[in-house]
Design a protein around this motif. Structure first.
Motif, PDB file in Angstrom:
ATOM      1  N   GLY A  67       0.813  -1.207   0.000  1.00 12.60           N
ATOM      2  CA  GLY A  67       0.000   0.000   0.000  1.00 12.60           C
ATOM      3  C   GLY A  67       0.848   1.258   0.000  1.00 12.60           C
ATOM      4  O   GLY A  67       0.548   2.236  -0.696  1.00 12.60           O
ATOM      5  N   LEU A  68       1.930   1.228   0.757  1.00  9.78           N
ATOM      6  CA  LEU A  68       2.834   2.371   0.829  1.00  9.78           C
ATOM      7  C   LEU A  68       3.485   2.649  -0.525  1.00  9.78           C
ATOM      8  O   LEU A  68       3.468   3.776  -1.021  1.00  9.78           O
ATOM      9  CB  LEU A  68       3.889   2.125   1.900  1.00  9.78           C
ATOM     10  CG  LEU A  68       4.884   3.246   2.160  1.00  9.78           C
ATOM     11  CD1 LEU A  68       4.157   4.451   2.739  1.00  9.78           C
ATOM     12  CD2 LEU A  68       5.956   2.776   3.108  1.00  9.78           C
ATOM     13  N   PHE A  69       4.065   1.613  -1.120  1.00  8.31           N
ATOM     14  CA  PHE A  69       4.711   1.791  -2.421  1.00  8.31           C
ATOM     15  C   PHE A  69       3.715   2.147  -3.512  1.00  8.31           C
ATOM     16  O   PHE A  69       4.021   2.932  -4.403  1.00  8.31           O
ATOM     17  CB  PHE A  69       5.503   0.532  -2.816  1.00  8.31           C
ATOM     18  CG  PHE A  69       6.830   0.435  -2.144  1.00  8.31           C
ATOM     19  CD1 PHE A  69       7.851   1.324  -2.460  1.00  8.31           C
ATOM     20  CD2 PHE A  69       7.075  -0.538  -1.191  1.00  8.31           C
ATOM     21  CE1 PHE A  69       9.084   1.237  -1.838  1.00  8.31           C
ATOM     22  CE2 PHE A  69       8.303  -0.628  -0.564  1.00  8.31           C
ATOM     23  CZ  PHE A  69       9.313   0.268  -0.885  1.00  8.31           C
ATOM     24  N   SER A  70       2.540   1.579  -3.428  1.00  6.00           N
ATOM     25  CA  SER A  70       1.510   1.885  -4.417  1.00  6.00           C
ATOM     26  C   SER A  70       1.060   3.338  -4.293  1.00  6.00           C
ATOM     27  O   SER A  70       0.752   3.987  -5.297  1.00  6.00           O
ATOM     28  CB  SER A  70       0.325   0.939  -4.239  1.00  6.00           C
ATOM     29  OG  SER A  70      -0.638   1.160  -5.223  1.00  6.00           O
ATOM     30  N   GLY A  71       1.020   3.854  -3.072  1.00  2.00           N
ATOM     31  CA  GLY A  71       0.640   5.247  -2.865  1.00  2.00           C
ATOM     32  C   GLY A  71       1.725   6.216  -3.289  1.00  2.00           C
ATOM     33  O   GLY A  71       1.443   7.310  -3.775  1.00  2.00           O
ATOM     34  N   LEU A  72       2.974   5.819  -3.094  1.00  2.06           N
ATOM     35  CA  LEU A  72       4.086   6.704  -3.438  1.00  2.06           C
ATOM     36  C   LEU A  72       4.400   6.710  -4.935  1.00  2.06           C
ATOM     37  O   LEU A  72       4.757   7.744  -5.494  1.00  2.06           O
ATOM     38  CB  LEU A  72       5.340   6.304  -2.655  1.00  2.06           C
ATOM     39  CG  LEU A  72       5.291   6.528  -1.143  1.00  2.06           C
ATOM     40  CD1 LEU A  72       6.533   5.972  -0.482  1.00  2.06           C
ATOM     41  CD2 LEU A  72       5.126   8.004  -0.833  1.00  2.06           C
ATOM     42  N   TYR A  73       4.297   5.554  -5.538  1.00  4.72           N
ATOM     43  CA  TYR A  73       4.668   5.413  -6.948  1.00  4.72           C
ATOM     44  C   TYR A  73       3.510   4.770  -7.693  1.00  4.72           C
ATOM     45  O   TYR A  73       3.167   3.619  -7.424  1.00  4.72           O
ATOM     46  CB  TYR A  73       5.914   4.549  -7.104  1.00  4.72           C
ATOM     47  CG  TYR A  73       7.041   4.949  -6.187  1.00  4.72           C
ATOM     48  CD1 TYR A  73       7.785   6.096  -6.436  1.00  4.72           C
ATOM     49  CD2 TYR A  73       7.357   4.190  -5.064  1.00  4.72           C
ATOM     50  CE1 TYR A  73       8.819   6.463  -5.598  1.00  4.72           C
ATOM     51  CE2 TYR A  73       8.392   4.549  -4.226  1.00  4.72           C
ATOM     52  CZ  TYR A  73       9.115   5.687  -4.494  1.00  4.72           C
ATOM     53  OH  TYR A  73      10.134   6.057  -3.649  1.00  4.72           O
ATOM     54  N   ASP A  74       2.924   5.468  -8.625  1.00  2.00           N
ATOM     55  CA  ASP A  74       1.823   4.908  -9.411  1.00  2.00           C
ATOM     56  C   ASP A  74       2.325   3.772 -10.291  1.00  2.00           C
ATOM     57  O   ASP A  74       3.407   3.835 -10.864  1.00  2.00           O
ATOM     58  CB  ASP A  74       1.200   5.993 -10.292  1.00  2.00           C
ATOM     59  CG  ASP A  74       0.323   6.931  -9.485  1.00  2.00           C
ATOM     60  OD1 ASP A  74      -0.055   6.549  -8.362  1.00  2.00           O
ATOM     61  OD2 ASP A  74       0.040   8.038  -9.986  1.00  2.00           O
ATOM     62  N   ARG A  75       1.505   2.752 -10.391  1.00  2.21           N
ATOM     63  CA  ARG A  75       1.793   1.601 -11.251  1.00  2.21           C
ATOM     64  C   ARG A  75       3.166   0.995 -10.984  1.00  2.21           C
ATOM     65  O   ARG A  75       3.933   0.730 -11.885  1.00  2.21           O
ATOM     66  CB  ARG A  75       1.701   1.984 -12.728  1.00  2.21           C
ATOM     67  CG  ARG A  75       0.338   2.303 -13.194  1.00  2.21           C
ATOM     68  CD  ARG A  75      -0.521   1.116 -13.002  1.00  2.21           C
ATOM     69  NE  ARG A  75      -1.609   1.074 -13.940  1.00  2.21           N
ATOM     70  CZ  ARG A  75      -2.262  -0.010 -14.186  1.00  2.21           C
ATOM     71  NH1 ARG A  75      -1.934  -1.119 -13.603  1.00  2.21           N
ATOM     72  NH2 ARG A  75      -3.261  -0.008 -14.991  1.00  2.21           N
ATOM     73  N   ASN A  76       3.440   0.778  -9.738  1.00  3.24           N
ATOM     74  CA  ASN A  76       4.720   0.217  -9.342  1.00  3.24           C
ATOM     75  C   ASN A  76       4.625  -1.301  -9.336  1.00  3.24           C
ATOM     76  O   ASN A  76       3.804  -1.883  -8.622  1.00  3.24           O
ATOM     77  CB  ASN A  76       5.095   0.748  -7.954  1.00  3.24           C
ATOM     78  CG  ASN A  76       6.464   0.327  -7.506  1.00  3.24           C
ATOM     79  OD1 ASN A  76       7.150  -0.397  -8.200  1.00  3.24           O
ATOM     80  ND2 ASN A  76       6.853   0.779  -6.345  1.00  3.24           N
ATOM     81  N   SER A  77       5.466  -1.959 -10.104  1.00  6.38           N
ATOM     82  CA  SER A  77       5.424  -3.423 -10.153  1.00  6.38           C
ATOM     83  C   SER A  77       5.920  -4.028  -8.840  1.00  6.38           C
ATOM     84  O   SER A  77       5.541  -5.144  -8.491  1.00  6.38           O
ATOM     85  CB  SER A  77       6.246  -3.951 -11.332  1.00  6.38           C
ATOM     86  OG  SER A  77       7.603  -3.560 -11.213  1.00  6.38           O
TER      87      SER A  77
END
Length: 126
Positions: free
Chosen positions: A75-85
């Motif tokens: 959730g954190l990475f998804s919020g910080l970076y859009d479309r993060n694999s």
């Protein structure tokens, strides 16, 4: 995965699984302690099987904790970076950890019935 909050919405369900598994583990520990305190020779085999069950529960709890950690990170990475694999990989890892922890709980439940049956049968034979 466009929504950053999707992995976070799964956390309450995993939290409930952690609570119920912790309760099972605590109850089983108390039961093992009672069997050890009885110090009856026929309990030895049952105690060993119950210790194995406790091990399964602890591994399952570890899987749930890992899944919580990876869900939050996803959730954190998804919020910080859009479309993060990477966030999608973390989400996949968490769902996989939940799956294997649930498989261990299914094995625990199936074996618990057999162990209880054997335990009661031995008590009736006394």
């Amino acid at each position: 995965m466009d929504e950053w909050y999707f992995p976070i919405t799964i956390l309450p369900g995993v939290g409930l699984l952690i609570m119920s598994t912790t309760h099972l583990s605590t109850s089983l520990s108390q039961e093992i302690g009672g069997l050890v305190a009885d110090d009856v020779s026929f309990n030895h085999d049952i105690i060993l099987k119950k210790i194995g069950q406790l091990s399964r529960l602890n591994i399952s709890l570890t899987g749930f904790y890992v899944s919580c950690c990876t869900l939050v990170l996803s959730g954190l990475f998804s919020g910080l970076y859009d479309r993060n694999s990477f966030s999608e990989l973390l989400l996949f890892t968490s769902v996989t950890a939940i799956f294997f922890a649930l498989i261990l709980l299914i094995i625990y439940s199936a074996k618990a019935v057999m162990i209880k049956r054997k335990q009661f049968k031995k008590r009736l034979e006394r």
